[in-house]
Design a protein around this motif. Structure first.
Motif, short mmCIF file in Angstrom:
data_model
loop_
_atom_site.label_atom_id
_atom_site.label_comp_id
_atom_site.label_asym_id
_atom_site.label_seq_id
_atom_site.Cartn_x
_atom_site.Cartn_y
_atom_site.Cartn_z
N UNK A 191 -20.05 12.77 -15.09
CA UNK A 191 -20.54 13.68 -13.69
C UNK A 191 -19.39 14.73 -13.48
N UNK A 192 -18.17 14.38 -13.98
CA UNK A 192 -17.07 15.14 -13.65
C UNK A 192 -17.13 16.42 -14.76
N UNK A 214 -15.50 5.29 -24.66
CA UNK A 214 -16.99 5.85 -24.22
C UNK A 214 -16.83 6.92 -23.15
N UNK A 215 -17.73 7.43 -23.00
CA UNK A 215 -17.93 8.58 -21.89
C UNK A 215 -18.17 7.98 -20.63
N UNK A 216 -18.88 6.89 -20.81
CA UNK A 216 -18.92 6.07 -19.16
C UNK A 216 -17.70 5.44 -18.84
N UNK A 217 -16.88 4.81 -19.76
CA UNK A 217 -15.53 4.17 -19.36
C UNK A 217 -14.69 5.61 -18.74
N UNK A 218 -14.53 6.37 -19.49
CA UNK A 218 -13.75 7.56 -19.05
C UNK A 218 -13.91 8.06 -17.73
N UNK A 268 -13.63 11.48 -9.46
CA UNK A 268 -13.80 12.95 -8.97
C UNK A 268 -12.45 13.59 -9.44
N UNK A 269 -11.29 13.05 -9.95
CA UNK A 269 -10.08 13.70 -9.94
C UNK A 269 -10.28 14.29 -11.34
N UNK A 270 -9.12 15.05 -11.57
CA UNK A 270 -9.02 15.92 -12.82
C UNK A 270 -8.44 14.68 -13.92
N UNK A 271 -8.34 14.85 -15.06
CA UNK A 271 -7.85 14.02 -16.27
C UNK A 271 -6.42 13.87 -15.90
#
Length: 356
Positions: free
Chosen positions: A216-217, A275-279, A285-288
């Motif tokens: 969602x980010x 996984x995308x979910x764990x990421x 909501x932060x940046x990477x």
């Protein structure tokens, strides 16, 4: 158990060897023991050119495997599968040996179990016949289809791509299984390795969940689309490390301790998959970069220190490479203007001697 393995092996004999005796032996095994009946018990005997007997199973179920003996036909089948978004398995064999019919029961079972939406096809490809056509040694059949306008999208379905592969295996007794997914060569398996064929098919036929279902980010979505397939929801750990380094502009490698902390944050297990979910759970909501800095706050200081040390070493190395200079030497001592003066003195002395 022994005879259940012998029947498929006998059916894989080259056509030059598979005479009435071999065919009859395979037929008896299939009939007496009820094993691989569609392989050993379904042999048909005929005469090849020169009087050699052939032994090949008849396939009772339609469209289990379609025999391909033309380059144009193979290209057409691959492009039709690309258009449908399907999966094609090609059993590439030498015309001298014939296809390995031992895998036909496996193909039939997989075809029956596969979901119709997968658009699964099995092709047996005579490499010798196809290569002869490509080399102009055999007449090409009339083409009843047109190539799509987007040539780049179908590049791996063209003879220029798969022709060299078929040439390499045209005279080998060992079969080659090629797997095309969505018009691209995804995997290949050499030899009669049924477990590997099944494993590859299982992996390619697994319904993928796009990463957008978990991310969602917006920044993470852009990152995933830039480095990975958007239709995949998990990637390899090594690939993710490369994407992370590029996104956060990491200048020095992570230490073992930092890698361990990162794996723990992403819940990376023994399968080494991110996984995308764990990421999404980790970054939120932060940046990477913000999530990375919060997880490894000492990384930047360590990176700066490493860069300072590297620059110092580079400076020392540069100093050692400079040539030594002799300050006592007068650079003008050997200059060219002195030469004419010395020459003139000799001329004067010579004239005085002549006068005397």
């Amino acid at each position: 158990i022994i005879f259940s393995h012998l029947a498929p092996l006998v059916s894989c004999l080259p056509v030059e060897w598979a005479g009435n005796r071999a065919c009859g032996f395979a037929h008896k095994i299939g009939a007496a023991f009820g094993c691989a009946s569609e392989v050993a018990g379904g042999c048909r005997v005929g005469l090849l050119e020169g009087g050699a007997a052939s032994c090949a199973p008849t396939m009772n179920k339609e469209n289990v495997a379609k025999d391909i003996t033309s380059a144009a036909h193979l290209e057409e089948e691959l492009q039709l599968s690309w258009k449908e978004g399907g999966l094609v398995v090609c059993d590439v064999y030498s015309g001298l040996w014939g296809p390995c019919w031992a895998v036909v029961p496996t193909f039939r079972r997989l075809l029956l179990e596969a979901d119709e939406s997968l658009k699964l096809k099995f092709l047996t490809v005579d490499a010798n016949a196809v290569v002869n056509e490509l080399d102009g040694k055999a007449e090409a059949p009339r083409r009843d289809f047109k190539r799509p306008a987007n040539v780049e999208a179908i590049r791996q379905t063209l003879p220029e791509f798969w022709g060299p592969i078929l040439r390499e295996f045209a005279f080998r007794s060992k079969p080659l299984f090629l797997f095309w997914k969505d018009g691209k060569l995804a995997e290949q398996v050499e030899g009669v390795n049924t477990p590997s064929v099944c494993a590859v098919l299982k992996g390619l036929s697994t319904v993928k969940t796009p990463a957008s279902d978990y991310l969602t980010n917006t920044g993470l979505l852009e990152l995933w689309g830039a480095h990975f397939d958007p239709l995949d929801s998990e990637v390899r750990w090594a690939d993710f490390q490369g994407a992370l380094a590029a996104a956060c502009k990491l200048t020095v490698p992570l230490t073992d301790g930092e890698l361990s902390a990162l794996r723990k944050a992403l819940n990376v297990g023994k399968d080494n998959a991110v996984t995308a979910a764990e990421l999404q759970n980790w970054v939120g909501p932060q940046t990477l970069l913000q999530a990375f800095t919060a997880l490894l706050p000492n990384y930047e200081d360590r990176a700066i220190q490493v860069r300072i040390e590297q620059e110092a070493l580079a400076g020392q190395s540069s100093e050692r490479r400079k040539p030594p200079q002799d300050s006592a030497q007068d650079p003008a001592a050997d200059s060219s203007p002195e030469a004419p003066a010395e020459f003139g003195q000799h001329v004067v002395e010579a004239e005085e001697e002549l006068t005397l």
